[in-house]
Design a protein around this motif. Sequence first.
Motif, PDB file in Angstrom:
ATOM      1  N   LEU A 220      -5.137  -0.890  -5.170  1.00  0.00           N
ATOM      2  CA  LEU A 220      -5.060  -2.288  -4.765  1.00  0.00           C
ATOM      3  C   LEU A 220      -3.804  -2.592  -3.945  1.00  0.00           C
ATOM      4  N   ASP A 221      -4.011  -3.020  -2.708  1.00  0.00           N
ATOM      5  CA  ASP A 221      -2.956  -3.476  -1.792  1.00  0.00           C
ATOM      6  C   ASP A 221      -1.910  -2.416  -1.456  1.00  0.00           C
ATOM      7  N   GLN A 222      -2.160  -1.155  -1.755  1.00  0.00           N
ATOM      8  CA  GLN A 222      -1.169  -0.118  -1.493  1.00  0.00           C
ATOM      9  C   GLN A 222      -1.242   0.330  -0.038  1.00  0.00           C
ATOM     10  N   THR A 223      -0.068   0.431   0.610  1.00  0.00           N
ATOM     11  CA  THR A 223      -0.013   0.881   1.994  1.00  0.00           C
ATOM     12  C   THR A 223       0.452   2.333   2.108  1.00  0.00           C
ATOM     13  N   PHE A 224       1.291   2.765   1.201  1.00  0.00           N
ATOM     14  CA  PHE A 224       1.654   4.178   1.163  1.00  0.00           C
ATOM     15  C   PHE A 224       2.226   4.538  -0.205  1.00  0.00           C
ATOM     16  N   LEU A 225       2.232   5.849  -0.475  1.00  0.00           N
ATOM     17  CA  LEU A 225       2.725   6.376  -1.742  1.00  0.00           C
ATOM     18  C   LEU A 225       3.345   7.745  -1.474  1.00  0.00           C
ATOM     19  N   LEU A 226       4.506   7.966  -2.042  1.00  0.00           N
ATOM     20  CA  LEU A 226       5.128   9.285  -2.023  1.00  0.00           C
ATOM     21  C   LEU A 226       5.710   9.523  -3.400  1.00  0.00           C
TER      22      LEU A 226
END
Length: 170
Positions: free
Chosen positions: A119-125
């Motif tokens: 939900l609503d995530q634009t990027f993840l590291l």
Amino acid sequence: VATVDLGLATLTSATSYYDNESTAVNDSTSLFVNTGSFNFWPYYGNFPRGLAVTSTYNMEKSFVQEVRVVSNWDKPLNYVAGVYFQRQSRHSGYDGYAPGLDDFSLATGFPFAGPSTPLDQTFLLSRDTIFRDGAVFGELTYNVTSKWQITGGARFFHQSFQVDAVNNFV
């Protein structure tokens, strides 16, 4: 650091440890504004105004131990011998969110986010690392005269570095 005089030699043990944790939340809206992907959408007369938030975290621990023996006598031949160990682990990451992005995408048909995106995530590291270093070392010194000496030594070591990472960019 602890030192013990053994008579003919000095034993030294040096130990260090730290455990550090930090978190931060940043306004990352300018990353999207500069690319033209948020505030210049043609929907609703360029509304709603975009917002992007980045959460960062870092957890790091390290343990280091060295033990060495140094000759403590008045002879022509002197020595140093020891062992060394280090283990450092780190868990760090970045999570980017644009609150309301999924609802806006569904309402307008603009395919910015998809079903595989949280939900609503634009990027993840997310990254986990472990570094290990172990060594055995030694040194011999021969005092030829009171002004001249010959010194030689060796260090045998083994290092390992492990990385597990996940990266997702929408």
